[in-house]
Write a protein that holds these residues in place. Structure first.
Motif, mmCIF file in Angstrom:
data_model
loop_
_atom_site.group_PDB
_atom_site.id
_atom_site.type_symbol
_atom_site.label_atom_id
_atom_site.label_comp_id
_atom_site.label_asym_id
_atom_site.label_seq_id
_atom_site.Cartn_x
_atom_site.Cartn_y
_atom_site.Cartn_z
ATOM 1 N N ARG A 110 65.398 -51.442 49.760
ATOM 2 C CA ARG A 110 64.195 -50.624 49.933
ATOM 3 C C ARG A 110 63.887 -49.896 48.631
ATOM 4 O O ARG A 110 64.787 -49.339 48.002
ATOM 5 C CB ARG A 110 64.401 -49.638 51.069
ATOM 6 C CG ARG A 110 63.119 -48.948 51.526
ATOM 7 C CD ARG A 110 63.339 -48.236 52.831
ATOM 8 N NE ARG A 110 62.159 -47.518 53.266
ATOM 9 C CZ ARG A 110 62.086 -46.799 54.378
ATOM 10 N NH1 ARG A 110 63.154 -46.717 55.172
ATOM 11 N NH2 ARG A 110 60.987 -46.171 54.717
ATOM 12 N N VAL A 111 62.631 -49.917 48.235
ATOM 13 C CA VAL A 111 62.217 -49.370 46.948
ATOM 14 C C VAL A 111 61.399 -48.105 47.180
ATOM 15 O O VAL A 111 60.470 -48.088 47.999
ATOM 16 C CB VAL A 111 61.394 -50.403 46.150
ATOM 17 C CG1 VAL A 111 60.969 -49.819 44.809
ATOM 18 C CG2 VAL A 111 62.212 -51.679 45.945
ATOM 19 N N PHE A 112 61.750 -47.046 46.442
ATOM 20 C CA PHE A 112 61.049 -45.765 46.533
ATOM 21 C C PHE A 112 60.463 -45.423 45.162
ATOM 22 O O PHE A 112 61.140 -45.599 44.143
ATOM 23 C CB PHE A 112 61.999 -44.638 46.957
ATOM 24 C CG PHE A 112 62.556 -44.769 48.341
ATOM 25 C CD1 PHE A 112 61.950 -44.126 49.402
ATOM 26 C CD2 PHE A 112 63.679 -45.542 48.579
ATOM 27 C CE1 PHE A 112 62.465 -44.244 50.687
ATOM 28 C CE2 PHE A 112 64.204 -45.668 49.849
ATOM 29 C CZ PHE A 112 63.589 -45.020 50.908
ATOM 30 N N PRO A 113 59.235 -44.943 45.099
ATOM 31 C CA PRO A 113 58.725 -44.434 43.821
ATOM 32 C C PRO A 113 59.518 -43.198 43.408
ATOM 33 O O PRO A 113 59.794 -42.318 44.220
ATOM 34 C CB PRO A 113 57.261 -44.097 44.129
ATOM 35 C CG PRO A 113 57.203 -43.933 45.621
ATOM 36 C CD PRO A 113 58.248 -44.841 46.191
ATOM 37 N N ALA A 114 59.887 -43.148 42.139
ATOM 38 C CA ALA A 114 60.759 -42.084 41.648
ATOM 39 C C ALA A 114 60.117 -41.377 40.467
ATOM 40 O O ALA A 114 59.243 -41.921 39.786
ATOM 41 C CB ALA A 114 62.126 -42.644 41.243
ATOM 42 N N LYS A 115 60.581 -40.165 40.234
ATOM 43 C CA LYS A 115 60.103 -39.343 39.123
ATOM 44 C C LYS A 115 61.290 -38.929 38.273
ATOM 45 O O LYS A 115 62.327 -38.517 38.799
ATOM 46 C CB LYS A 115 59.386 -38.100 39.660
ATOM 47 C CG LYS A 115 58.601 -37.326 38.614
ATOM 48 C CD LYS A 115 57.267 -37.976 38.337
ATOM 49 C CE LYS A 115 56.396 -37.098 37.444
ATOM 50 N NZ LYS A 115 55.084 -37.707 37.181
ATOM 51 N N ILE A 116 61.131 -39.040 36.959
ATOM 52 C CA ILE A 116 62.189 -38.680 36.023
ATOM 53 C C ILE A 116 61.971 -37.249 35.546
ATOM 54 O O ILE A 116 60.861 -36.857 35.174
ATOM 55 C CB ILE A 116 62.220 -39.637 34.821
ATOM 56 C CG1 ILE A 116 62.327 -41.085 35.295
ATOM 57 C CG2 ILE A 116 63.374 -39.299 33.890
ATOM 58 C CD1 ILE A 116 63.573 -41.391 36.079
ATOM 59 N N ALA A 117 63.036 -36.459 35.566
ATOM 60 C CA ALA A 117 62.977 -35.069 35.103
ATOM 61 C C ALA A 117 64.267 -34.742 34.366
ATOM 62 O O ALA A 117 65.305 -35.381 34.577
ATOM 63 C CB ALA A 117 62.769 -34.097 36.268
ATOM 64 N N ALA A 118 64.190 -33.758 33.481
ATOM 65 C CA ALA A 118 65.381 -33.310 32.769
ATOM 66 C C ALA A 118 66.266 -32.513 33.720
ATOM 67 O O ALA A 118 65.786 -31.648 34.455
ATOM 68 C CB ALA A 118 64.996 -32.456 31.564
ATOM 69 N N SER A 119 67.548 -32.831 33.715
ATOM 70 C CA SER A 119 68.471 -32.103 34.588
ATOM 71 C C SER A 119 68.688 -30.677 34.108
ATOM 72 O O SER A 119 69.088 -29.809 34.882
ATOM 73 C CB SER A 119 69.807 -32.839 34.661
ATOM 74 O OG SER A 119 70.382 -32.942 33.370
ATOM 75 N N GLN A 120 68.441 -30.412 32.836
ATOM 76 C CA GLN A 120 68.591 -29.074 32.261
ATOM 77 C C GLN A 120 67.350 -28.771 31.441
ATOM 78 O O GLN A 120 67.034 -29.470 30.481
ATOM 79 C CB GLN A 120 69.848 -29.001 31.390
ATOM 80 C CG GLN A 120 70.261 -27.593 31.005
ATOM 81 C CD GLN A 120 71.585 -27.583 30.270
ATOM 82 O OE1 GLN A 120 72.000 -28.588 29.686
ATOM 83 N NE2 GLN A 120 72.258 -26.452 30.276
ATOM 84 N N GLN A 121 66.632 -27.735 31.825
ATOM 85 C CA GLN A 121 65.398 -27.358 31.138
ATOM 86 C C GLN A 121 65.263 -25.842 31.141
ATOM 87 O O GLN A 121 65.587 -25.183 32.133
ATOM 88 C CB GLN A 121 64.184 -27.996 31.811
ATOM 89 C CG GLN A 121 62.847 -27.596 31.202
ATOM 90 C CD GLN A 121 61.688 -28.386 31.774
ATOM 91 O OE1 GLN A 121 61.743 -29.604 31.896
ATOM 92 N NE2 GLN A 121 60.614 -27.684 32.137
ATOM 93 N N ALA A 122 64.777 -25.292 30.027
ATOM 94 C CA ALA A 122 64.644 -23.841 29.911
ATOM 95 C C ALA A 122 63.404 -23.502 29.101
ATOM 96 O O ALA A 122 63.130 -24.130 28.068
ATOM 97 C CB ALA A 122 65.884 -23.233 29.250
ATOM 98 N N ASP A 123 62.648 -22.508 29.589
ATOM 99 C CA ASP A 123 61.537 -21.925 28.837
ATOM 100 C C ASP A 123 62.098 -20.736 28.066
ATOM 101 O O ASP A 123 62.521 -19.739 28.664
ATOM 102 C CB ASP A 123 60.417 -21.478 29.777
ATOM 103 C CG ASP A 123 59.757 -22.648 30.476
ATOM 104 O OD1 ASP A 123 59.706 -23.748 29.882
ATOM 105 O OD2 ASP A 123 59.299 -22.472 31.622
#
Length: 379
Positions: free
Chosen positions: A50-63
């Motif tokens: 089964r295929v799901f649309p996925a989104k890539i994000a940084a596991s560690q992010q800081a402003d």
């Protein structure tokens, strides 16, 4: 012309017209062969994935921002630049902070000397305890002021809290900025998050197992197609996009439903591969092996609802299978399962290689002669 001649001519014309009508009526129209859109049933084992649309994000992010206000005098970063942990990213004008530190150091030194003197006098009982306590409290206050001045000077420097990539720079040099005003966004690139939305039924089936143990999750990316320039400067596709698949590890899942849908967010971790430049914000597809989830049920294929025929009288669900040798359709009873976003599960009745009518099944009849609809040049 004589009357007898006119009569003979009329008889001949009438016979000729009657012969034409008889010839035309003898030509029967050929039956119309209806074109149909077909789909081929693939290997059932592939339908378990089964295929799901996925989104890539940084596991560690800081402003990142300064804790004090001031004039920005150093910001020599560009978006996409790699920085190391502890590296100086930006700096404020620190002249006032340095002067404040000098005053705090002088006050602390004076308070320390005064305390040492009065401590000795108090031991010799030459001053009262109140004077000794005052000198000790003054020294503590001076030490606190000195630490604050050192912190204020350190706050004029903005250093990288971790190694990563500068995702966005929000300011320019020589601007007067306020405390907590965002200067830049830093993203860690040692690990990426791959997030998908899954239905509640999938989470309920996990019980005490994890996604790693049950579904063997993998993420795949589609590389762009390769182009070449031929004579006449006409671009031609040489190779189609390459599909690259990488294993991922289950990280976490949300315990609250996403707004607007009865789904939950599930996050997986991906170590960025060296052969592919994956950046946060990119889209991908996450694949889950549903074999274990299906339990003892037979292999599943998914058909669009437009391919399903339901008989209200006999309570039979069927599809139309195309016979390539005869060019006709035959009705095939099937067993259906759950409804999915892309169609409905078919649990039995079909085998790999069957050609099924994909669209307009309700308008067809058994033993009907049809022809496959061929798509050419995108039409």
């Amino acid at each position: 012309m004589k009357p007898a001649s006119f009569s003979l001519l009329a008889i001949l014309l009438s016979s000729a017209l009657t012969g034409c009508d008889s010839a035309e009526s003898a030509i029967q129209p050929s039956p119309v062969v209806r074109p149909v859109k077909l789909m081929t049933i693939e290997d059932m084992a592939q339908a378990q994935v089964r295929v799901f649309p996925a989104k890539i994000a940084a596991s560690q992010q800081a402003d990142l921002a300064f804790r004090i206000h001031g004039e920005l005098v150093k910001l020599d970063l560009s978006e996409g630049q790699y920085v190391k942990k502890g590296q100086l990213l930006a700096k404020l004008d620190d002249r006032d902070a340095k002067n404040a530190l000098l005053n705090a150091e002088a006050s602390h030194e004076l308070a320390a000397v005064d305390y040492d003197r009065k401590k000795e006098l108090f031991a010799r009982k030459l001053i009262s305890k109140a004077e000794y306590d005052t000198a000790r409290a003054t020294l503590k206050s001076a030490r606190a002021a000195l630490n604050t001045a050192r912190d204020q000077l350190a706050y004029t420097r903005l250093e990288a809290p971790f190694s990563g990539t500068v995702a966005r720079v929000n300011l320019d040099n020589h601007q007067m900025i306020q405390a907590t005003q965002k200067v830049l966004t830093l993203q860690g690139n040692s690990q990426l998050d791959v997030s998908i939305q899954v239905p509640e039924s999938l989470l309920l089936s996990l019980k005490n197992n994890s996604f790693d143990d049950t579904f063997n999750p993998k993420v795949r990316f589609q590389a762009p197609k390769t182009l070449a320039i031929e004579s006449g400067f006409t671009p031609t596709v040489l190779t189609s996009g390459t599909v690259m698949t990488y294993p991922v590890q289950y990280k976490e899942h949300a315990s609250t439903v996403s707004q607007g849908s009865q789904t939950y967010e599930v996050v997986f971790s991906l170590i960025p591969p060296k052969d592919l430049n994956i950046l946060p914000g990119m889209s991908a597809e996450l694949m889950l092996d549903m074999t274990a989830h299906q339990g003892e049920r037979q292999a599943i294929t998914v058909l669009p609802l437009s391919a399903i025929v339901r008989s209200d009288n006999e309570q039979i669900t069927s599809v139309w299978r195309y016979n390539a040798e005869s060019g006709k359709l035959e009705s095939v009873p099937v067993t259906v399962g759950q409804l999915r976003a892309n169609g409905i599960e078919v649990l039995s009745g079909l085998t790999p290689g069957d050609e099924i009518v994909e669209v307009g099944a309700n308008a067809l009849k058994d033993n009907m002669t049809v022809k496959p609809l061929r798509w050419e040049r995108g039409v």
